[in-house]
Design a protein around this motif. Structure first.
Motif, PDB file in Angstrom:
ATOM      1  N   TRP A   1      -7.377   1.996   3.155  1.00 31.43           N
ATOM      2  CA  TRP A   1      -7.476   2.350   1.711  1.00 31.43           C
ATOM      3  C   TRP A   1      -7.551   1.973   0.057  1.00 31.43           C
ATOM      4  O   TRP A   1      -7.834   2.431  -1.327  1.00 31.43           O
ATOM      5  CB  TRP A   1      -5.505   1.646   1.256  1.00 31.43           C
TER       6      TRP A   1
ATOM      7  N   ARG B   1       1.014  -0.942  -0.265  1.00 30.04           N
ATOM      8  CA  ARG B   1      -0.132   0.067   0.017  1.00 30.04           C
ATOM      9  C   ARG B   1       0.569   1.128   0.112  1.00 30.04           C
ATOM     10  O   ARG B   1       0.337   2.882  -0.333  1.00 30.04           O
ATOM     11  CB  ARG B   1      -0.866   0.017   1.581  1.00 30.04           C
TER      12      ARG B   1
ATOM     13  N   GLU C   1      -8.357  -2.151  -4.455  1.00 28.54           N
ATOM     14  CA  GLU C   1      -7.231  -1.480  -3.380  1.00 28.54           C
ATOM     15  C   GLU C   1      -6.173  -0.932  -4.415  1.00 28.54           C
ATOM     16  O   GLU C   1      -5.021  -0.647  -3.264  1.00 28.54           O
ATOM     17  CB  GLU C   1      -6.831  -3.095  -2.904  1.00 28.54           C
TER      18      GLU C   1
END
Lengths: 222, 127
Positions: B87, A184, B95
């Motif tokens: 997120w 992420r 994602e």
């Protein structure tokens, strides 16, 4: 009156970092900043890769610590030039402190400089030292939630090492969780699993370093 | 405790900028800090009150804008703010996001008093 500034807060550090990078570039030295919390296994990784690379690369080490020369002594035993940088309680290395270390190293005789930062998952991440590559280390014993808790440590890493993987069965560390969280904040870094005590994965780390070093270009610049 | 380094750098840069503009006294330091920097505001204020002593920023107020994590969706390009480590794209649920902000550490501006005609106070403050 109002004065517009729009400058990075760590501008002085950034300037020193740029000077370091220019100096290292001029001498053909590839510089790696190794970051991670206290006990992540940074010194053990150095002890594992330096003997593998010693014959193909001329390496030097800057050891950052709050106190003691314990780490420098460990690296010194490997037969490469090492300078201990003591921050005297400071929680991170700065580009200025690294500058002092660079003056004491035989840069002309080096292909690669490894800087082991102060063991701390927070502060070191915010300070550019003038390195070309950043390696962030997370040990499985620290827990799989640490990528989410300390995102800045991993955000600008070129390589992320998950260390002490042999201890994973003794923990509830989940590789999928940590990989998802790492992805992420950093989608480009390679993620490598190591077991330094058993020399597993450290050969791959050595190869990664060797591939990114520029010994031939250094020689041709002379 | 990187807060002291942040406070010290803010004071140093603000002082340089104020001098360059011929100002005698900084009244406001305005900065923008991303949450990814993990700067604790209580510690920063404490560090700032120490770092500013004996400088042109001695009486300055520190204003901090918090910058949240910003992301751009890898699938639909939607730009959004990441809160509580969530997120997923609020528009399409994907994602894979690209981090676009939240790590800034910027001195945005300062407010300063320029020298008045009173030379006495100028000398006193610039030494």
């Amino acid at each position: 009156m109002k004065i517009k500034v729009l400058k990075n807060v760590f501008q002085r550090n950034d300037n020193a970092a740029r000077e370091n990078r220019e100096l290292l570039d001029a001498r053909g030295v590839t510089c790696v900043n190794l970051l991670g919390g206290a006990g992540a296994g940074k010194t053990s990784l150095l002890e594992a890769v330096i003997p593998v690379l010693r014959d193909s690369l001329r390496m030097g080490v800057l050891e950052g610590d709050l106190a003691t020369t314990k780490d420098a002594t460990r690296v010194d035993a490997l037969g490469v030039p090492v300078i201990q940088l003591l921050t005297d309680g400071g929680c991170h290395l700065t580009a200025t402190l690294v500058q002092q270390g660079l003056r004491r190293l035989p840069l002309d005789g080096l292909d690669m400089l490894l800087i082991e930062n102060v063991g701390n998952p927070i502060c070191p991440a915010g300070f550019d030292l003038g390195e070309h590559l950043r390696i962030s280390v997370l040990s499985v014993t620290e827990g799989d939630d640490k990528a989410a808790k300390y995102p800045l440590l991993f955000k600008d890493a070129d390589l992320i090492v998950l260390s002490k993987c042999d201890l994973q069965p003794l923990t509830d560390f989940d590789f999928n969780t940590v990989t998802r969280d790492l992805r992420r904040i950093n989608r480009r870094a390679e993620i490598l699993q190591t077991q330094a005590r058993r020399a597993i994965g450290t050969e791959a780390l050595a190869t990664w370093l060797l591939d990114r070093c520029r010994p031939s270009s250094a020689a041709s610049r002379e | 405790m990187h807060e002291f380094a942040v406070a010290q750098s803010l004071v140093d840069t603000a002082t340089v900028e104020a001098r360059r503009a011929g100002a005698q006294r900084v009244t406001v330091i305005h900065c923008r800090i991303g949450v990814l920097r993990q700067v604790n505001s209580d510690l920063l204020n404490e560090a700032f009150s120490l770092a500013r002593q004996g400088t042109l920023c001695e009486a300055a107020e520190l204003r901090v804008d918090k910058a949240y994590v910003q992301a751009s969706c890898g699938r639909c390009d939607h730009a959004y703010t990441v809160r509580d480590w969530e997120w997923r794209c609020p528009k399409c649920g994907a994602e894979a996001a690209e981090l676009t902000g939240g790590d800034e550490l910027l001195l945005v501006s300062i407010e300063a008093d320029v020298a008045d005609e009173d030379q006495g106070s100028e000398e006193r403050l610039s030494t």
